[in-house]
Design a protein around this motif. Sequence first.
Motif, PDB file in Angstrom:
ATOM      1  N   ARG A  20       0.807  -1.217   0.000  1.00 26.54           N
ATOM      2  CA  ARG A  20       0.000   0.000   0.000  1.00 26.54           C
ATOM      3  C   ARG A  20       0.846   1.277   0.000  1.00 26.54           C
ATOM      4  NH1 ARG A  20      -5.236  -1.416   3.898  1.00 26.54           N
ATOM      5  NH2 ARG A  20      -6.010  -3.142   2.595  1.00 26.54           N
ATOM      6  N   GLY A  21       1.856   1.281  -0.851  1.00 23.48           N
ATOM      7  CA  GLY A  21       2.657   2.491  -1.010  1.00 23.48           C
ATOM      8  C   GLY A  21       3.783   2.653  -0.010  1.00 23.48           C
ATOM      9  N   PHE A  22       4.057   1.636   0.789  1.00 24.14           N
ATOM     10  CA  PHE A  22       5.119   1.712   1.789  1.00 24.14           C
ATOM     11  C   PHE A  22       6.148   0.607   1.569  1.00 24.14           C
ATOM     12  CE2 PHE A  22       1.789   4.045   3.909  1.00 24.14           C
ATOM     13  CZ  PHE A  22       2.468   5.042   4.606  1.00 24.14           C
ATOM     14  N   LEU A  23       7.398   0.905   1.886  1.00 28.83           N
ATOM     15  CA  LEU A  23       8.422  -0.114   2.035  1.00 28.83           C
ATOM     16  C   LEU A  23       8.293  -0.627   3.465  1.00 28.83           C
ATOM     17  CD1 LEU A  23      12.225   0.242   1.150  1.00 28.83           C
ATOM     18  CD2 LEU A  23      11.426  -0.953   3.179  1.00 28.83           C
ATOM     19  N   ILE A  24       8.007  -1.901   3.603  1.00 31.54           N
ATOM     20  CA  ILE A  24       7.799  -2.499   4.929  1.00 31.54           C
ATOM     21  C   ILE A  24       9.024  -3.321   5.306  1.00 31.54           C
ATOM     22  CG2 ILE A  24       6.333  -3.976   6.343  1.00 31.54           C
ATOM     23  CD1 ILE A  24       4.887  -1.509   5.312  1.00 31.54           C
ATOM     24  N   VAL A  25       9.549  -3.081   6.486  1.00 30.45           N
ATOM     25  CA  VAL A  25      10.664  -3.862   7.027  1.00 30.45           C
ATOM     26  C   VAL A  25      10.107  -4.732   8.153  1.00 30.45           C
ATOM     27  CG1 VAL A  25      12.950  -3.795   8.085  1.00 30.45           C
ATOM     28  CG2 VAL A  25      12.250  -1.964   6.513  1.00 30.45           C
ATOM     29  N   SER A  26      10.326  -6.038   8.043  1.00 35.75           N
ATOM     30  CA  SER A  26       9.772  -6.936   9.060  1.00 35.75           C
ATOM     31  C   SER A  26      10.805  -7.967   9.488  1.00 35.75           C
ATOM     32  CB  SER A  26       8.523  -7.652   8.519  1.00 35.75           C
ATOM     33  OG  SER A  26       8.826  -8.355   7.335  1.00 35.75           O
ATOM     34  N   GLU A  27      10.568  -8.529  10.658  1.00 34.55           N
ATOM     35  CA  GLU A  27      11.404  -9.595  11.214  1.00 34.55           C
ATOM     36  C   GLU A  27      10.495 -10.662  11.783  1.00 34.55           C
ATOM     37  OE1 GLU A  27      15.098 -10.309  14.368  1.00 34.55           O
ATOM     38  OE2 GLU A  27      14.240  -8.316  14.088  1.00 34.55           O
ATOM     39  N   GLU A  28      10.650 -11.882  11.260  1.00 36.02           N
ATOM     40  CA  GLU A  28       9.787 -12.995  11.664  1.00 36.02           C
ATOM     41  C   GLU A  28       8.313 -12.599  11.541  1.00 36.02           C
ATOM     42  OE1 GLU A  28      11.003 -14.300  15.508  1.00 36.02           O
ATOM     43  OE2 GLU A  28      12.899 -15.149  14.787  1.00 36.02           O
ATOM     44  N   ARG A  29       8.003 -11.966  10.393  1.00 31.51           N
ATOM     45  CA  ARG A  29       6.641 -11.571  10.005  1.00 31.51           C
ATOM     46  C   ARG A  29       6.039 -10.476  10.883  1.00 31.51           C
ATOM     47  NH1 ARG A  29       3.637 -17.172   7.979  1.00 31.51           N
ATOM     48  NH2 ARG A  29       5.334 -17.831   6.569  1.00 31.51           N
ATOM     49  N   VAL A  30       6.876  -9.849  11.693  1.00 29.37           N
ATOM     50  CA  VAL A  30       6.407  -8.727  12.520  1.00 29.37           C
ATOM     51  C   VAL A  30       7.028  -7.441  11.968  1.00 29.37           C
ATOM     52  CG1 VAL A  30       6.380  -7.684  14.817  1.00 29.37           C
ATOM     53  CG2 VAL A  30       6.175 -10.175  14.561  1.00 29.37           C
ATOM     54  N   GLU A  31       6.178  -6.474  11.658  1.00 26.11           N
ATOM     55  CA  GLU A  31       6.679  -5.216  11.102  1.00 26.11           C
ATOM     56  C   GLU A  31       7.489  -4.451  12.137  1.00 26.11           C
ATOM     57  OE1 GLU A  31       4.884  -0.924   9.700  1.00 26.11           O
ATOM     58  OE2 GLU A  31       3.753  -2.708   9.108  1.00 26.11           O
ATOM     59  N   VAL A  32       8.680  -3.982  11.704  1.00 23.48           N
ATOM     60  CA  VAL A  32       9.529  -3.195  12.599  1.00 23.48           C
ATOM     61  C   VAL A  32       9.776  -1.787  12.063  1.00 23.48           C
ATOM     62  CG1 VAL A  32      10.682  -5.208  13.593  1.00 23.48           C
ATOM     63  CG2 VAL A  32      11.640  -4.144  11.545  1.00 23.48           C
ATOM     64  N   GLY A  33       9.301  -1.509  10.853  1.00 23.39           N
ATOM     65  CA  GLY A  33       9.461  -0.166  10.307  1.00 23.39           C
ATOM     66  C   GLY A  33       8.845  -0.048   8.930  1.00 23.39           C
ATOM     67  N   ARG A  34       8.538   1.185   8.534  1.00 25.66           N
ATOM     68  CA  ARG A  34       7.993   1.426   7.199  1.00 25.66           C
ATOM     69  C   ARG A  34       8.390   2.815   6.730  1.00 25.66           C
ATOM     70  NH1 ARG A  34       1.754   1.300   6.689  1.00 25.66           N
ATOM     71  NH2 ARG A  34       2.029  -0.801   7.570  1.00 25.66           N
ATOM     72  N   VAL A  35       8.537   2.950   5.410  1.00 24.89           N
ATOM     73  CA  VAL A  35       8.902   4.223   4.787  1.00 24.89           C
ATOM     74  C   VAL A  35       8.055   4.371   3.534  1.00 24.89           C
ATOM     75  CG1 VAL A  35      10.764   5.593   3.758  1.00 24.89           C
ATOM     76  CG2 VAL A  35      11.286   3.973   5.593  1.00 24.89           C
ATOM     77  N   PRO A  36       7.455   5.552   3.293  1.00 21.60           N
ATOM     78  CA  PRO A  36       6.707   5.738   2.039  1.00 21.60           C
ATOM     79  C   PRO A  36       7.612   5.493   0.833  1.00 21.60           C
ATOM     80  CG  PRO A  36       6.262   7.538   3.572  1.00 21.60           C
ATOM     81  CD  PRO A  36       7.396   6.749   4.154  1.00 21.60           C
ATOM     82  N   LEU A  37       7.168   4.673  -0.102  1.00 23.04           N
ATOM     83  CA  LEU A  37       7.981   4.355  -1.266  1.00 23.04           C
ATOM     84  C   LEU A  37       8.315   5.594  -2.082  1.00 23.04           C
ATOM     85  CD1 LEU A  37       6.241   1.048  -2.346  1.00 23.04           C
ATOM     86  CD2 LEU A  37       8.670   1.282  -1.842  1.00 23.04           C
ATOM     87  N   ASP A  38       7.431   6.550  -2.111  1.00 21.14           N
ATOM     88  CA  ASP A  38       7.675   7.779  -2.884  1.00 21.14           C
ATOM     89  C   ASP A  38       8.809   8.610  -2.300  1.00 21.14           C
ATOM     90  OD1 ASP A  38       5.707   7.173  -4.700  1.00 21.14           O
ATOM     91  OD2 ASP A  38       4.158   8.370  -3.711  1.00 21.14           O
ATOM     92  N   ASP A  39       9.176   8.345  -1.045  1.00 15.91           N
ATOM     93  CA  ASP A  39      10.266   9.094  -0.400  1.00 15.91           C
ATOM     94  C   ASP A  39      11.625   8.429  -0.561  1.00 15.91           C
ATOM     95  OD1 ASP A  39       8.300  10.788   0.449  1.00 15.91           O
ATOM     96  OD2 ASP A  39       8.377  10.193   2.561  1.00 15.91           O
ATOM     97  N   VAL A  40      11.648   7.221  -1.137  1.00 13.83           N
ATOM     98  CA  VAL A  40      12.885   6.430  -1.178  1.00 13.83           C
ATOM     99  C   VAL A  40      13.671   6.735  -2.457  1.00 13.83           C
ATOM    100  CG1 VAL A  40      13.877   4.114  -1.192  1.00 13.83           C
ATOM    101  CG2 VAL A  40      11.865   4.602   0.215  1.00 13.83           C
ATOM    102  N   GLY A  41      14.921   7.146  -2.290  1.00 15.65           N
ATOM    103  CA  GLY A  41      15.805   7.332  -3.429  1.00 15.65           C
ATOM    104  C   GLY A  41      16.705   6.135  -3.632  1.00 15.65           C
TER     105      GLY A  41
END
Length: 310
Positions: A20-41
């Motif tokens: 849904r428009g975010f880069l999702i960072v997860s560990e063992e299927r638990v989300e630990v962070g997210r960044v809007p994809l439009d903000d990622v260079g």
Amino acid sequence: MGLERIVDIATDNRHLSAHRGFLIVSEERVEVGRVPLDDVGAVIVHAHGVTWSTNLIVALAERGAVMLLCGSNHSPAAICLPIDGHHAQNGRMRAQWEAGRPLSKQLWRALVVAKIRWQGAVLAANGHSATAFDHLARKVGSGDPENIEAQAARRYWPLLMGEAFRRDRDAEGANALLNYGYAVMRAACARAVVAAGLHPSIGVHHAHRGNPFALADDVIEPFRALVDALTIRLIAHDITGVTSEAKRAYAGLIAVDLMLDDGITTVWLAIQRTAQTLARSFQSGRATDLILPAPPSALELAALDGLIAR
């Protein structure tokens, strides 16, 4: 385009995905962070055991972002780049490929002159005389046949880092910091080169057959001095390894202000303008179309202290 973020993945066994428009960072299927994809260079991966979804790579490519994979020495090992970078990509890549040696040599001269002048500015801001570097910059010929770049380097590193320092890509300490900082800057340059419709593996000087970053390694040359300037500041703050504080500082480099002829801009926008005008040079056949930023002032370099967490 607004200021883009450098996302560093430094923790082992993380999974990266798009949702849904975010880069999702997860560990063992638990989300630990997210960044809007439009903000990622760029996404820089240093950790081991990191996995990612195809959907994420496609989402990054659609936005022109890059993924950079680094080895244990913090130097880039591979890069994932988008195929489509610019509406005029075909014509620009053809002009880049067909650029004659005289043009390539003139472009390399301009980049080397800028690099040496930036090195002089960094030294001057740290209390050293830059007179020799002004003289060396004036001596650079088309294609740098006398290798003035190397002559400048032999003077530069002992003055900046001390007589005992040797640039070694496999060493720890200051060398590891430099490797990481250059990786961040190289990712930004590769991103800008692709966005300008150019191919990063076709360089004007760096032409090693196995180097996928050849043109990015040309474009980065003047901007390396910013990494050097930040590195000695990190060391002065007793940050001698590639810590989270160091990574945040280097990621912030692309947001630092520079003074250009037409006003103040960020390092990121200066890199973009360098790549765009380089593309224009390939198409026009004129090296004078390449616009490089002037060396930073002592005040601009002093602002790098603000990147270091206290």
